[in-house]
Design a protein around this motif. Structure first.
Motif, mmCIF file in Angstrom:
data_model
loop_
_atom_site.group_PDB
_atom_site.id
_atom_site.type_symbol
_atom_site.label_atom_id
_atom_site.label_comp_id
_atom_site.label_asym_id
_atom_site.label_seq_id
_atom_site.Cartn_x
_atom_site.Cartn_y
_atom_site.Cartn_z
ATOM 1 N N VAL A 267 0.828 -1.204 0.000
ATOM 2 C CA VAL A 267 0.000 0.000 0.000
ATOM 3 C C VAL A 267 0.868 1.262 0.000
ATOM 4 O O VAL A 267 0.493 2.304 -0.539
ATOM 5 C CB VAL A 267 -0.991 -0.040 1.186
ATOM 6 C CG1 VAL A 267 -0.272 0.024 2.511
ATOM 7 C CG2 VAL A 267 -1.988 1.061 1.098
ATOM 8 N N VAL A 268 2.081 1.132 0.557
ATOM 9 C CA VAL A 268 2.994 2.279 0.600
ATOM 10 C C VAL A 268 3.435 2.669 -0.812
ATOM 11 O O VAL A 268 3.602 3.852 -1.115
ATOM 12 C CB VAL A 268 4.196 1.947 1.499
ATOM 13 C CG1 VAL A 268 5.258 3.018 1.391
ATOM 14 C CG2 VAL A 268 3.746 1.810 2.932
ATOM 15 N N PHE A 269 3.594 1.679 -1.687
ATOM 16 C CA PHE A 269 3.954 2.002 -3.067
ATOM 17 C C PHE A 269 2.836 2.801 -3.739
ATOM 18 O O PHE A 269 3.096 3.633 -4.609
ATOM 19 C CB PHE A 269 4.248 0.726 -3.856
ATOM 20 C CG PHE A 269 5.574 0.129 -3.532
ATOM 21 C CD1 PHE A 269 6.722 0.581 -4.151
ATOM 22 C CD2 PHE A 269 5.691 -0.869 -2.591
ATOM 23 C CE1 PHE A 269 7.954 0.047 -3.843
ATOM 24 C CE2 PHE A 269 6.912 -1.408 -2.270
ATOM 25 C CZ PHE A 269 8.045 -0.946 -2.899
ATOM 26 N N ILE A 271 1.006 4.961 -2.160
ATOM 27 C CA ILE A 271 1.166 6.335 -1.672
ATOM 28 C C ILE A 271 2.289 7.026 -2.430
ATOM 29 O O ILE A 271 2.178 8.197 -2.795
ATOM 30 C CB ILE A 271 1.439 6.313 -0.156
ATOM 31 C CG1 ILE A 271 0.175 5.882 0.551
ATOM 32 C CG2 ILE A 271 1.908 7.660 0.334
ATOM 33 C CD1 ILE A 271 0.280 5.827 2.025
ATOM 34 N N LEU A 272 3.356 6.277 -2.707
ATOM 35 C CA LEU A 272 4.457 6.829 -3.512
ATOM 36 C C LEU A 272 3.928 7.293 -4.865
ATOM 37 O O LEU A 272 4.217 8.411 -5.318
ATOM 38 C CB LEU A 272 5.533 5.757 -3.701
ATOM 39 C CG LEU A 272 6.609 6.050 -4.745
ATOM 40 C CD1 LEU A 272 7.643 6.986 -4.176
ATOM 41 C CD2 LEU A 272 7.271 4.771 -5.205
ATOM 42 N N LEU A 274 0.883 8.078 -5.689
ATOM 43 C CA LEU A 274 -0.029 9.209 -5.527
ATOM 44 C C LEU A 274 0.744 10.505 -5.297
ATOM 45 O O LEU A 274 0.487 11.519 -5.949
ATOM 46 C CB LEU A 274 -0.959 8.931 -4.339
ATOM 47 C CG LEU A 274 -1.965 10.008 -3.967
ATOM 48 C CD1 LEU A 274 -2.988 10.150 -5.068
ATOM 49 C CD2 LEU A 274 -2.655 9.666 -2.666
ATOM 50 N N ALA A 275 1.716 10.459 -4.396
ATOM 51 C CA ALA A 275 2.405 11.691 -4.018
ATOM 52 C C ALA A 275 3.387 12.138 -5.092
ATOM 53 O O ALA A 275 3.471 13.328 -5.393
ATOM 54 C CB ALA A 275 3.136 11.497 -2.689
ATOM 55 N N ILE A 276 4.148 11.208 -5.677
ATOM 56 C CA ILE A 276 5.204 11.602 -6.608
ATOM 57 C C ILE A 276 4.654 11.747 -8.033
ATOM 58 O O ILE A 276 4.773 12.784 -8.655
ATOM 59 C CB ILE A 276 6.361 10.585 -6.606
ATOM 60 C CG1 ILE A 276 6.913 10.437 -5.192
ATOM 61 C CG2 ILE A 276 7.437 11.008 -7.595
ATOM 62 C CD1 ILE A 276 7.788 11.540 -4.715
ATOM 63 N N ASN A 279 0.679 13.806 -7.844
ATOM 64 C CA ASN A 279 0.666 15.165 -7.313
ATOM 65 C C ASN A 279 1.845 15.996 -7.775
ATOM 66 O O ASN A 279 1.709 17.165 -8.095
ATOM 67 C CB ASN A 279 0.634 15.137 -5.786
ATOM 68 C CG ASN A 279 -0.756 14.843 -5.291
ATOM 69 O OD1 ASN A 279 -1.709 14.959 -6.050
ATOM 70 N ND2 ASN A 279 -0.869 14.453 -4.051
ATOM 71 N N GLY A 282 2.160 15.562 -11.911
ATOM 72 C CA GLY A 282 0.926 15.938 -12.587
ATOM 73 C C GLY A 282 0.449 14.961 -13.639
ATOM 74 O O GLY A 282 -0.274 15.333 -14.555
ATOM 75 N N ARG A 285 -4.743 10.681 -13.085
ATOM 76 C CA ARG A 285 -5.059 9.488 -12.303
ATOM 77 C C ARG A 285 -5.589 8.376 -13.183
ATOM 78 O O ARG A 285 -5.868 8.574 -14.342
ATOM 79 C CB ARG A 285 -6.193 9.816 -11.328
ATOM 80 C CG ARG A 285 -5.824 10.755 -10.281
ATOM 81 C CD ARG A 285 -7.070 11.257 -9.586
ATOM 82 N NE ARG A 285 -6.667 11.656 -8.265
ATOM 83 C CZ ARG A 285 -6.633 10.842 -7.236
ATOM 84 N NH1 ARG A 285 -7.036 9.604 -7.364
ATOM 85 N NH2 ARG A 285 -6.210 11.244 -6.078
ATOM 86 N N LEU A 297 8.050 -0.726 -9.640
ATOM 87 C CA LEU A 297 8.886 -0.432 -8.472
ATOM 88 C C LEU A 297 8.658 -1.471 -7.384
ATOM 89 O O LEU A 297 9.574 -1.840 -6.661
ATOM 90 C CB LEU A 297 8.574 0.967 -7.933
ATOM 91 C CG LEU A 297 8.933 2.115 -8.863
ATOM 92 C CD1 LEU A 297 8.596 3.440 -8.215
ATOM 93 C CD2 LEU A 297 10.410 2.067 -9.221
ATOM 94 N N LEU A 364 -5.480 1.024 -5.917
ATOM 95 C CA LEU A 364 -6.609 1.786 -5.375
ATOM 96 C C LEU A 364 -6.185 3.222 -5.114
ATOM 97 O O LEU A 364 -6.924 4.169 -5.354
ATOM 98 C CB LEU A 364 -7.093 1.170 -4.062
ATOM 99 C CG LEU A 364 -7.655 -0.241 -4.091
ATOM 100 C CD1 LEU A 364 -8.118 -0.633 -2.701
ATOM 101 C CD2 LEU A 364 -8.809 -0.334 -5.050
ATOM 102 N N MET A 365 -4.939 3.380 -4.607
ATOM 103 C CA MET A 365 -4.446 4.708 -4.239
ATOM 104 C C MET A 365 -4.328 5.622 -5.451
ATOM 105 O O MET A 365 -4.536 6.819 -5.345
ATOM 106 C CB MET A 365 -3.062 4.611 -3.606
ATOM 107 C CG MET A 365 -2.914 3.566 -2.576
ATOM 108 S SD MET A 365 -3.089 4.267 -0.969
ATOM 109 C CE MET A 365 -4.796 4.051 -0.781
ATOM 110 N N ARG B 96 -3.587 24.985 -15.459
ATOM 111 C CA ARG B 96 -3.258 23.717 -16.105
ATOM 112 C C ARG B 96 -4.527 23.041 -16.602
ATOM 113 O O ARG B 96 -4.574 22.509 -17.703
ATOM 114 C CB ARG B 96 -2.515 22.808 -15.123
ATOM 115 C CG ARG B 96 -2.039 21.534 -15.765
ATOM 116 C CD ARG B 96 -1.090 20.777 -14.876
ATOM 117 N NE ARG B 96 -1.757 20.350 -13.653
ATOM 118 C CZ ARG B 96 -1.113 19.926 -12.581
ATOM 119 N NH1 ARG B 96 0.199 19.906 -12.563
ATOM 120 N NH2 ARG B 96 -1.762 19.532 -11.522
ATOM 121 N N SER B 183 7.700 11.266 -0.021
ATOM 122 C CA SER B 183 6.264 11.406 -0.252
ATOM 123 C C SER B 183 5.515 11.308 1.064
ATOM 124 O O SER B 183 4.441 11.881 1.208
ATOM 125 C CB SER B 183 5.775 10.350 -1.240
ATOM 126 O OG SER B 183 6.040 9.074 -0.764
#
Lengths: 434, 460
Positions: A267-269, A271-272, A274-276, A279, A282, A285, A297, A364-365, B96, B183
């Motif tokens: 699940v942490v991947f 989040i990676l 989603l954040a990197i 967000n 850009g 999704r 990864l 899912l993330m 954007r 992150s």
């Protein structure tokens, strides 16, 4: 004399004690052995129960109930503009034509009965009729026999999950509908056959029309991206660490990192990703591109670790022979070591891909959980994947969705088993003992 | 897809250069012996034509984003930048979205202006950079082509490039770790600036809500609270249930397989057990929610117990089944690694097999077994789908396995699935949870590896 008898008496006593003791110890031994057997039996029976519970619902999930109707394809009603084009067909009244065919057989009296009769055939029927005409416009004006799926509530009733003896207000279909279904059954036009919606349909909120094709294509695209990133990167890293890297603190740090990544929860991947990727970079999704990168990864440590094992299993004598004949280090590694280690690397890669194919949480993330009706056509089309589709369907309460979910699981398991058997076969076939 | 076409033409150019280089070196080699083989000369030329231009592509791709972002900033109207609520990220994403054609509401005039400027810059940058990149490719390829000669050592250059490529690939592992850490850490810091660390770590109620809902008064129980203790208790409870299934079953299976089973049994049973590890977790989740949970509930009802429909027991049992193979195959390895001489010595002294297992083999393998259990714990703590599907979302502070509980992972998934407002404490709390989750699993993993290492040194 006396002394001696005393001694033998003692020995006899000791012998009894030893015997008694031995008996106990042997019983303990047998108990322990049975305990081990019981543990294995328990673990295997879990496996059996799991498979029975999935397959007992999954196999019926491949089938569904259809009704064969004689439909008069009235050209004027279905195709008002007369060009058999998409717009014309959507403007036309395919639904009404099907309803008429249903009324023809059931002869409902009154508005309520007609309403019930309309609900018997699946909402997907008109689309099916339109597609048939789009493929073959010459059908217009003829009367043809078409198989339409029955509504999922009727399907559940025919499977026996809705008891006709429960009070009318407590069940999802009313008495009129039951009597209609009985009529259809008596006429022998209801059939139970392999569901084409399951394999060729896309996501749908109507259980009888829902299918796995979109998710399946999404899975393949995502997996292709994952493979094309993870395999070269994994093999290159393994070759570097095993053959070229000096033992420095830095390479040790890389190794620690790889081992840690193997232990990070999946699940942490997500989040990676989603954040990197979403967000920060850009990237949109829900697209297979991000899904593939995240899964790559995630599977990278598996591929690196197994590739390293495969490389280090190649005997050093092979490399030494190449070096002694004047090959450079690169030539020795790329021309001799890697081809010999390739089967092991491929096995590890297949296992990693199987892991990626079954993974749900990180996807899912990054939004691959959206309700997507279109079949994805590229790496930047919104898509979902099989496990996520299973997750979404599992939330729906309709009986038929339970069956379709199980059927989708059977398909997923079939792919995983094929991949794993492929890996074992590859290992058996190409493995060399030195 | 402009980058795609650029890269495609770069590849074609470099392939042509490679071919020309090959022909050239092959021609030279008919009269004089070359230092390197023709294929190396060809790859050298091709790489020279490709790599510098490729690096420029990457630089441009990164730089133009930064450049445009700065240039757009001039278009933000004064009254917007002057106000306290000004948010650069929000304003930028407004532009954007306009550029990407995603328009939700009436667009303001400045957004339209900025978008038009963006598009024109984008086109200019693309045209100029494409020309420069293609030219660079031609020039560097041409220069490389003229280096081909009898004593030019192209092989060592090519090999050096390949080594660098391999080295860069191996950095991905570090980059991924850095990416994960960053992150999680930044958003966690933002979360802890809103909610004190002590409340997060020691608070007894978990009730996250979006600010909007809270303000509108539609929140379920008033104020949002972020005490993570119930989540960790839930995780602990489910993991304990899972381990109390997996450890005895897995360990006893491993002992039987390595000490008693014939080779044949072992070769059949071991792969069968490993199937359990290969089944996707979403399938376990479905099994738990649909088969095990109702079974547990009806069993509990028969016994007169009050069982929640999404009980911790059901999720824990199924998770236990899932981690049996982790315990069994790791324990199997360490038991097999115990030197045969220890067993022989114990048997020679007259002990039965089970006695030698219990008193000699297991103590010798203990550290390895502990490590395998720790790894199983880290699996259980990080497992997501089973708890999402079968354990529910009620953040009860309870140690009763028949109650519904929730876990860290299932909260992360619930909070982050779907659209988020990235400013709200609710969304940020998921990152703080993820941070603690990572720390816990890494600690478990580290200690397991430490123990295994110590054990190895002991015998080898």
């Amino acid at each position: 004399m006396n002394n001696q008898s005393n001694e033998s008496h003692a020995t006899l006593h000791d012998a009894d004690r030893v015997k008694e003791n031995l008996r106990k110890r042997r019983a303990e031994e047998a108990r322990f052995k049975w305990l081990g057997r019981a543990a294995i039996g328990l673990a295997l029976s879990f496996l059996v129960v799991l498979f029975i519970s999935i397959f007992s619902k999954g196999i019926p999930g491949f089938f569904q109930y259809y009704v064969t109707l004689e439909v008069f394809l009235d050209a004027e009603r279905i195709d008002p503009e007369g060009d058999a084009g998409v717009n014309s067909l959507y403007a036309g009244d395919a639904k009404g034509v099907i309803n008429d065919a249903v009324f023809e057989i059931l002869k409902p009296e009154g508005r309520k009965a007609k309403k019930s009769a309309r609900k018997i055939v699946s909402k997907g029927a008109e689309k099916r009729l339109r597609n048939m005409i789009l493929n073959d416009p010459s059908l217009l004006g003829k009367t043809i026999e078409v198989q339409f799926a029955l509504d999922d509530d009727i399907d559940s009733f025919l499977r026996g999950f809705i008891d006709r003896n429960t009070p009318e207000s407590d069940r999802r279909i009313d008495d009129t509908m039951i009597s209609f279904v009985d009529t259809l059954n008596e006429m022998g036009i209801v059939s139970y056959r392999l569901s084409d919606y399951l394999f060729f349909g896309s996501a749908s909120r109507n259980a009888e029309m829902a299918g796995i094709r979109g998710a399946f294509v999404g899975s393949i695209i995502t997996l292709a991206i994952c493979l094309s990133i993870a395999f070269p990167l994994g093999v290159a890293t393994a070759v570097y660490l095993e053959e070229f890297a000096q033992k420095t603190r830095f390479t040790e740090f890389i190794e620690i990192n790889i081992n840690n990544l193997a232990a990070v929860p999946s699940v942490v991947f997500g989040i990676l990703g989603l954040a990197i990727f979403i967000n920060l970079f850009g990237i949109p999704r829900s697209i297979p591109l991000v899904g593939g990168i995240v899964l790559a990864l995630m599977t990278l440590p598996t591929i690196i670790i197994s590739s390293r094992a495969a490389i280090s299993a190649v005997p050093p004598s092979i490399k030494d022979a190449a070096l002694s004949l004047g090959a450079s280090k690169h030539q020795a590694v790329f021309h001799h070591v890697i081809p010999l280690a390739l089967p092991g690397m491929l096995t590890g890669t297949i296992i990693g891909m199987a892991q990626a194919l079954g993974e749900t949480a990180p996807l899912l993330m990054i939004g691959m959980v959206a309700f997507i009706v279109d079949i994805p056509g590229g790496i930047t089309d919104p898509a979902t994947v099989l496990p996520v589709q299973i997750f979404m369907w599992a939330d729906f309460s309709e009986r038929m969705f339970i069956y379709k979910t199980s059927a989708a699981i059977v398909v997923l398991l079939a792919f995983l088993i094929t991949m794993n058997i492929g890996a074992i076969w590859l290992r058996k076939k190409l493995e060399r003992r030195w | 897809m402009p980058q795609f076409w650029l890269l495609a033409s770069l590849s074609i150019i470099s392939l042509i250069y490679g071919y020309v280089g090959y022909m050239r070196s092959a021609r030279i080699s008919t009269s004089i012996r070359l230092n390197s083989r023709s294929t190396y000369h060809a790859s050298f030329v091709a790489l020279c034509a490709f790599l510098p231009a490729f690096m420029l592509v990457i630089v441009v791709a990164i730089a133009d984003g930064v450049f445009i972002r700065n240039a757009i900033a001039e278009y933000y109207p004064l009254e917007l930048t002057a106000s306290d609520e000004f948010n650069e990220i929000l304003a930028f994403s407004q532009v954007r979205n306009f550029v990407n054609g995603v328009i939700f509401t009436e667009t303001e005039q400045w957004v339209k202006d900025a978008g038009a400027a963006w598009l024109s810059w984008d086109a200019q940058i693309r045209n100029v950079s494409s020309v420069v990149i293609i030219c660079l490719s031609f020039i560097s390829g041409f220069l490389a082509l003229h280096k081909i000669s009898a004593d030019f050592t192209s092989r060592s250059y090519v090999e050096r490039i390949i080594t660098w490529f391999l080295r860069i690939c191996s950095l991905i592992a570090i980059l991924t770790t850095i990416g994960i850490v960053f992150s999680v850490i930044f958003e966690s810091f933002r979360f802890f600036s809103l909610i004190p660390v002590s409340e997060f770590l020691f608070g007894l109620t978990w009730n996250p809500q979006f600010e909007g809902a809270e303000r509108a008064g539609s929140g379920q129980m008033g104020l949002a609270t972020y005490g993570s203790i119930p989540l960790f208790f839930g995780t602990l409870l489910i993991s304990v249930i899972a381990l109390s299934v997996a450890v005895p079953v897995g360990l006893l299976s491993a002992i039987y397989l390595s000490e008693y089973a014939t080779h044949r049994t072992r070769s059949i049973v071991k792969p069968l057990l490993e199937i359990l590890a290969g089944i996707p977790t979403v399938v376990y989740g479905f099994f738990a929610a649909l088969t095990v949970a109702p079974f547990v509930r009806s069993l509990g009802m028969d016994l007169g117990l009050d069982v929640a429909s999404e009980s911790a027991l059901a999720a824990g049992l199924v998770m236990g089944i899932m981690i049996i193979p982790f315990v069994s195959s790791l324990s199997d390895d360490v038991i097999n690694a115990v030197p045969q001489s220890l067993r022989d010595a114990s048997l020679a002294l007259g002990s039965t097999k089970s006695e030698s297992v219990k008193q000699v083999v297991l103590p010798a393998a203990l550290s390895g077994i502990v490590a395998s259990v720790l790894l199983a714990v880290s699996r259980a703590v990080g497992e997501t789908m089973i708890v999402v599907m079968a354990a529910g979302l009620a953040a009860n502070l309870s140690l009763n396995p028949l109650d519904a509980v929730t876990t860290v992972t299932s909260q992360i998934v619930t909070i982050l699935v779907g659209d988020q407002e990235f400013e709200s404490a609710k969304t940020l709390s998921a990152f703080a949870l993820a941070l603690t989750l990572i720390i816990i699993t890494l600690l478990l993993n580290f200690s397991a590896l430490k123990i295994v290492k110590k054990y190895r040194e002991h015998y080898e």
